[in-house]
Design an enzyme around this catalytic site. Structure first.
Site, mmCIF file in Angstrom:
data_model
loop_
_atom_site.group_PDB
_atom_site.id
_atom_site.type_symbol
_atom_site.label_atom_id
_atom_site.label_comp_id
_atom_site.label_asym_id
_atom_site.label_seq_id
_atom_site.Cartn_x
_atom_site.Cartn_y
_atom_site.Cartn_z
ATOM 1 N N GLU A 62 -15.132 42.671 -11.240
ATOM 2 C CA GLU A 62 -15.364 43.537 -12.406
ATOM 3 C C GLU A 62 -16.741 44.201 -12.337
ATOM 4 O OE1 GLU A 62 -15.240 40.800 -15.676
ATOM 5 O OE2 GLU A 62 -13.134 40.284 -15.320
ATOM 6 N N ASP A 96 -20.934 24.689 -6.578
ATOM 7 C CA ASP A 96 -21.089 23.262 -6.330
ATOM 8 C C ASP A 96 -19.734 22.552 -6.304
ATOM 9 O OD1 ASP A 96 -23.203 21.131 -6.225
ATOM 10 O OD2 ASP A 96 -22.128 20.391 -7.984
HETATM 11 C C1 GLC Z 1 -23.403 18.825 -4.789
HETATM 12 C C2 GLC Z 1 -24.888 19.076 -4.823
HETATM 13 C C3 GLC Z 1 -25.589 17.774 -4.996
HETATM 14 C C4 GLC Z 1 -25.160 17.161 -6.301
HETATM 15 C C5 GLC Z 1 -23.633 17.031 -6.355
HETATM 16 C C6 GLC Z 1 -23.174 16.759 -7.744
HETATM 17 O O1 GLC Z 1 -23.013 18.091 -3.689
HETATM 18 O O2 GLC Z 1 -25.299 19.777 -3.683
HETATM 19 O O3 GLC Z 1 -26.987 17.910 -4.961
HETATM 20 O O4 GLC Z 1 -25.726 15.897 -6.458
HETATM 21 O O5 GLC Z 1 -23.007 18.226 -5.966
HETATM 22 O O6 GLC Z 1 -23.339 17.884 -8.540
#
Ligand code: GLC
Ligand code: CA
Length: 580
Positions: free
Chosen positions: A280, A222
């Site tokens: 790993e 993310d």
């Molecule tokens: C990313 C995710 C989204 C989330 C954001 C904050 O863009 O896909 O859904 O709100 O990160 O974590």
């Protein structure tokens, strides 16, 4: 553990180097909206496990699960308060283990969603930071700064949260007086971690190992473009065009600008370390970047040989539905990813954007995350949207590389536009006071059985977001085995893609259409793909039709004709130009 059904005979777990992800079709499960086993109206891990056979039938190679870790769910789980626990909302660790075993037995890999840019404000580390004085090691795990102005009552800089409002919130000290500010790119309940701090880096390596030990085949990462901020946290001075669009996370913004919190060089050091952690482990594990940067040549930096393996192709997602734009973005993608030895990736929908069955028929521009709702102007025509979505998917699944599907797109689901205000839950909706609808419209629980409660999503009929009445028609059981249904089209495309090894093929534009303003046409191995983005019917090249997103018709010339907004795959025996 036996693996079945994969192209390159992925029978052994220990075989490094088969790099299954290069050609994989990866299906995104949004756990809260996929399948609810315990009837509380929120999808869960047991629900997912029970429905995995349907995904095997669909023909995908892997599933990616959006976060199921412990979380107060203020951003639907992208606000993690414990990275090594399953949130009770979704089940238990035993449920997770059973999900992984079941998936592996079905020949499906499992990718978890790691959220390293920020934690939840409920996380122990943030609570410890709040309880510790300015300058303490606990505070240094996050990004705390003194405010500007004489009393420090103005935020440390002018950055604006992706979800609206300031990127800074002020905390109260032990004496009850206003004190330092902390940074949050997203909601105020999602404080950004300080990735300059080695302690933070080590903790995340442990977290990765924890899930790798439990058998995950990799991670979707993310906000993989946000973790390092420009030194000194300078004010952001957006060019004018950007300022007028709100300076959010929208695709257009980054085409013209690089905010001081996105895409800083320092992030790459982190990915090299993570690469080492995955190395790993036996077998090929994957790291996939969510990096909203532009242009594609910059995205490709995330997938250099010693960093991640894949990055989402958001340029492709948002490319215009014209022959010229499609050819351009496909060429650019193959060139940019190819230049670093990474597979091109393709994606049309996810849990943050308007579903492509609606987006492709939208008149107006809609930046990522803004959403559409009852009061939006220029609502998409659902018939045209679905038609284009099917054509776009049929085109995408013939491209070499790896593709991502988002749950429900195989049913042709549109964005839910008519959600009542009272049902909305996206922090974007609250932080912009309803000015932006946010992402709830693509997160509505999906329909499985037309006649069952909640269309088979939940045994009690409960659903955390209301499902529209017209969704019975989209239910999986109404489409399974039905010729011409969207589900059948996806299954056929995925079967052919695997059988004909299109994922590892090469793309060659058909010279006769190379400059067409209406038609995108290419060849990949022995399949010729023709997509008609124009307004007139198009005569198809010779060969057996393998797949059609709309029925073809025999024209007056006795040849099959392809309708506007449609794609066909044709089997050809003719040798490619390059082999002649
Ligand atoms: C990313 C995710 C989204 C989330 C954001 C904050 O863009 O896909 O859904 O709100 O990160 O974590
Ligand atoms: Ca549930």
């Amino acid at each position: 553990m036996a693996r079945k059904g994969n192209d390159k005979g992925n029978g052994k777990r220990n075989d490094k180097g088969n790099e299954w992800w290069r050609t994989a079709v990866i299906y995104q499960i949004y756990p809260r909206s996929f399948a609810d086993a315990n009837g509380d109206g929120i999808g869960d891990l047991r629900g997912i496990t029970s429905r995995l056979p349907a995904l095997q039938r669909l023909g995908v190679d892997a599933v990616w699960l959006s976060p199921f870790f412990r979380s107060p769910q203020r951003d639907a789980g992208y606000d993690v308060s414990d990275y090594t626990e399953v949130d009770p909302l979704f089940g238990t660790m035993a449920d997770f283990d059973r999900l992984v075993t079941t998936a592996h037995d079905l020949g499906l890999r499992v990718i978890a969603d790691m959220v390293p840019n920020h934690t939840s404000s409920d996380h122990k580390w943030f609570q410890e930071a709040l309880a510790s004085p300015p300058g303490s090691p606990q505070r240094d795990r996050y990004i705390f700064r003194n405010g500007r102005g004489r009393n420090g009552d103005r935020p440390p800089n002018n950055w604006r949260s992706v979800f609206g409002g300031s990127m800074w919130d002020r905390v109260t000290g032990a004496d009850g007086q206003p004190e330092q500010w902390y940074l949050h790119i997203f909601d105020s309940s999602q404080p950004d971690l300080n990735w300059e701090n080695p302690w933070v880096r080590e903790r995340f390596k442990d977290i990765l190992r924890f899930w790798l030990d439990r058998g995950v085949d990799g991670f979707r990462v993310d906000v993989a473009h946000g973790m390092i901020k420009k030194a000194g946290l300078p004010d952001y001075r957006p060019p004018k065009a950007v300022a007028s669009m709100g300076g959010g996370q929208g695709q257009k913004d980054q085409e013209v600008d690089d905010p001081p919190y996105w895409g800083q060089d320092g992030v790459h050091e982190i990915w090299r370390e993570w690469h080492e952690v995955l190395a790993e482990y036996p077998g090929d594990r994957v790291l996939c970047a969510e990096a909203w940067v532009a242009p594609l040549a910059k995205v490709a930096l995330w997938v250099r040989p010693d960093e991640m393996n894949q990055a989402f192709n958001f340029d492709y997602m948002f490319a215009g539905w014209t022959a010229k734009d499609q050819r351009r973005v496909i060429d650019e993608s193959i060139a940019a990813f190819g230049a670093v030895g990474a597979p091109a990736t393709w994606v049309l929908s996810n849990h943050d954007v308007i579903r492509h069955a609606s987006r492709l028929a939208l008149g107006a521009d809609s930046p990522q995350g803004d959403g559409i709702g009852p009061r939006s102007k220029g609502k998409p025509d659902p018939v045209l949207g679905l038609r284009r979505a099917r054509a776009a998917t049929a085109l995408m699944l013939a491209l070499p590389g790896s593709a991502y599907l988002y749950q429900g797109e195989e049913l042709g689901l549109p964005e839910v536009i008519e959600l009542p205000d009272s049902a909305r839950q996206d922090p974007t909706w609250f932080r912009t006071r309803g000015r932006k609808y946010g992402r709830d419209g693509c997160r509505v629980p999906i329909p499985w059985e037309a006649a069952a409660p909640a269309y088979g999503f939940s045994p009690t009929g409960a659903s955390w977001l209301p499902q529209p009445p017209e969704w019975a028609a989209y239910a999986r059981d109404r489409q399974e085995g039905v010729p011409g249904s969207t589900l059948t089209m996806y299954e056929t495309a995925l079967r052919l893609r695997r059988g004909k090894r299109l994922g590892s093929g090469t793309l060659e534009w058909l010279p006769e259409f190379a400059r067409s303003t209406a038609v995108v046409a290419f060849r990949n191995r022995d399949v010729v793909v023709v997509a008609n983005l124009g307004r007139a019917w198009v005569t198809l090249p010779e060969g057996r039709i393998l797949l059609e997103s709309e029925p073809t018709h025999i024209g007056r010339n006795g040849r099959p004709m392809l309708a506007p907004d449609a794609t066909a795959w044709i089997e050809t025996t003719e040798r490619p130009a390059s082999a002649r």
